[in-house]
Design an enzyme around this catalytic site. Structure first.
Site, PDB file in Angstrom:
ATOM      1  N   ASP A 193      67.357  20.253  59.910  1.00 22.23           N
ATOM      2  CA  ASP A 193      66.339  20.598  58.927  1.00 22.23           C
ATOM      3  C   ASP A 193      66.323  19.629  57.749  1.00 22.23           C
ATOM      4  OD1 ASP A 193      68.801  21.410  57.940  1.00 22.23           O
ATOM      5  OD2 ASP A 193      68.347  23.538  58.002  1.00 22.23           O
ATOM      6  N   ASP A 231      71.874  34.941  55.361  1.00 25.38           N
ATOM      7  CA  ASP A 231      70.902  35.860  55.955  1.00 25.38           C
ATOM      8  C   ASP A 231      70.823  35.688  57.475  1.00 25.38           C
ATOM      9  OD1 ASP A 231      69.630  33.449  56.174  1.00 25.38           O
ATOM     10  OD2 ASP A 231      67.889  33.980  54.951  1.00 25.38           O
ATOM     11  N   HIS A 289      70.550  32.807  59.107  1.00 27.42           N
ATOM     12  CA  HIS A 289      69.742  31.695  59.626  1.00 27.42           C
ATOM     13  C   HIS A 289      70.601  30.616  60.275  1.00 27.42           C
ATOM     14  CE1 HIS A 289      69.704  29.707  55.355  1.00 27.42           C
ATOM     15  NE2 HIS A 289      70.624  29.116  56.074  1.00 27.42           N
ATOM     16  N   GLU A 295      64.707  31.427  58.965  1.00 26.57           N
ATOM     17  CA  GLU A 295      64.905  32.629  58.176  1.00 26.57           C
ATOM     18  C   GLU A 295      64.563  33.869  59.012  1.00 26.57           C
ATOM     19  OE1 GLU A 295      66.641  31.994  55.839  1.00 26.57           O
ATOM     20  OE2 GLU A 295      65.712  30.998  54.128  1.00 26.57           O
TER      21      GLU A 295
HETATM   22  C1  GLP Z   1      71.841  25.594  54.784  1.00 28.62           C
HETATM   23  C2  GLP Z   1      71.471  24.909  56.095  1.00 28.62           C
HETATM   24  C3  GLP Z   1      72.079  25.620  57.276  1.00 28.62           C
HETATM   25  C4  GLP Z   1      73.537  25.926  57.023  1.00 28.62           C
HETATM   26  C5  GLP Z   1      73.675  26.790  55.811  1.00 28.62           C
HETATM   27  C6  GLP Z   1      75.099  27.219  55.519  1.00 28.62           C
HETATM   28  O1  GLP Z   1      71.047  26.697  54.503  1.00 28.62           O
HETATM   29  N1  GLP Z   1      70.047  24.830  56.283  1.00 28.62           N
HETATM   30  O2  GLP Z   1      71.919  24.805  58.430  1.00 28.62           O
HETATM   31  O3  GLP Z   1      74.085  26.578  58.134  1.00 28.62           O
HETATM   32  O4  GLP Z   1      73.195  26.001  54.731  1.00 28.62           O
HETATM   33  O5  GLP Z   1      75.615  26.563  54.408  1.00 28.62           O
HETATM   34  P1  GLP Z   1      77.066  26.664  53.838  1.00 28.62           P
HETATM   35  O6  GLP Z   1      77.943  25.939  54.800  1.00 28.62           O
HETATM   36  O7  GLP Z   1      76.976  25.937  52.525  1.00 28.62           O
HETATM   37  O8  GLP Z   1      77.392  28.096  53.727  1.00 28.62           O
END
Ligand code: GLP
Length: 261
Positions: free
Chosen positions: A67, A136, A138, A143
């Site tokens: 993404d 959440d 994702h 989402e």
């Molecule tokens: C972002 C990314 C996700 C990732 C998530 C978790 O939202 N788009 O791909 O899994 O962060 O992040 P963290 O590792 O900071 O909890």
């Protein structure tokens, strides 16, 4: 789906880095799907170390990130392109032309999403997809209520995601409200998925994703449909899982995991 529980975040991260390194050694032209977020930073640090110390070779590797935020240029230090350059691409011998993220700066974002899907297909599909999980549920930025067959497209971020990732921006109002993300269907098409999660804050959502019903309300639960998906967690993130004893038994006894003990 298989679940591997490691004693702490460092061990879980090391295991994931070793899985990626093994896949890359077996197939130097690996098409690697990449993730961002705080959890992944240490994975990339370990891969950079393996490149430096063991000659792990990225020369023929091609990458596709899950993404990218809409409207952030690559030089913005909050863009995922900047993150990837900083944490991995600048530290290994990858050809930048082989590294891909959705184009969050395109005039026509929908067309950019279609081009991204085409580029993945032209590369022969993703061999190994690395994943984290959002609070959440994702994966990528899929989402809640993302269609389980969705493809790369623009998604509006939830207030929960804005709250989780907002502190990473200097000034929460600078965080884009939209992102381009591979769809759940795109992710399910990958040949192998490895999801890494660590810490108490992920325990509830991880249990829903792994042991709960498959639902568009928790995008990560769609991974239950994937034929080769490995979930690697630390004890804290595993805290709410019911099948822990079985997962530990498999890890200790199955031949494929012996080299990772
Ligand atoms: C972002 C990314 C996700 C990732 C998530 C978790 O939202 N788009 O791909 O899994 O962060 O992040 P963290 O590792 O900071 O909890």
């Amino acid at each position: 789906m298989e679940v591997i529980i490691q004693p702490n975040a460092a061990a879980a991260t090391r295991l994931v880095a070793r899985l990626i390194a093994k896949a890359l050694r077996q197939n130097p032209g690996l098409v690697l799907g990449l993730a961002t977020g705080r959890t992944m930073e240490q994975v990339y640090a370990l891969l950079a170390d393996m490149h430096k110390e063991e000659g792990l070779d990225f020369a023929r590797c091609r990458t596709f990130n899950l993404d990218e935020y809409a409207g952030l240029p690559p030089e913005d230090n909050h863009s995922y392109r900047f993150y990837m350059n900083h944490h991995l691409f600048a530290k290994v011998n990858i050809d930048r032309r082989n590294t891909h993220l959705p184009d969050g700066m395109a005039d026509d974002l929908d067309a950019a999403c279609i081009r991204y899907e085409q580029a993945i297909q032209e590369a022969g599909g993703i061999d190994f997809q690395l994943l984290g999980i959002g609070h959440d549920g994702h994966i990528g930025f899929n989402e809640p209520l993302s269609a389980l067959r969705s493809r790369t497209r623009v998604k509006v971020l939830t207030p929960q995601t804005m709250a989780a990732n907002g502190p990473l921006f200097d000034g929460r109002e600078r965080m884009p409200r939209r992102a381009l993300t591979m769809g759940v269907g795109t992710i399910l098409d990958s040949k192998r998925c490895v999801l890494l999660a660590a810490g108490t804050a992920k325990a509830d959502i991880l249990a829903k994703a792994v042991e709960g019903p498959i639902t568009a309300m928790v995008s990560a639960s769609a991974l239950q449909l994937h034929p080769h998906c490995t979930i690697v967690v630390d004890e804290e993130a595993a805290a709410r899982l019911e099948g822990k004893d079985y997962y530990r038994f498999v890890f200790r006894n199955e031949p494929e995991w012996q080299e990772f003990q």
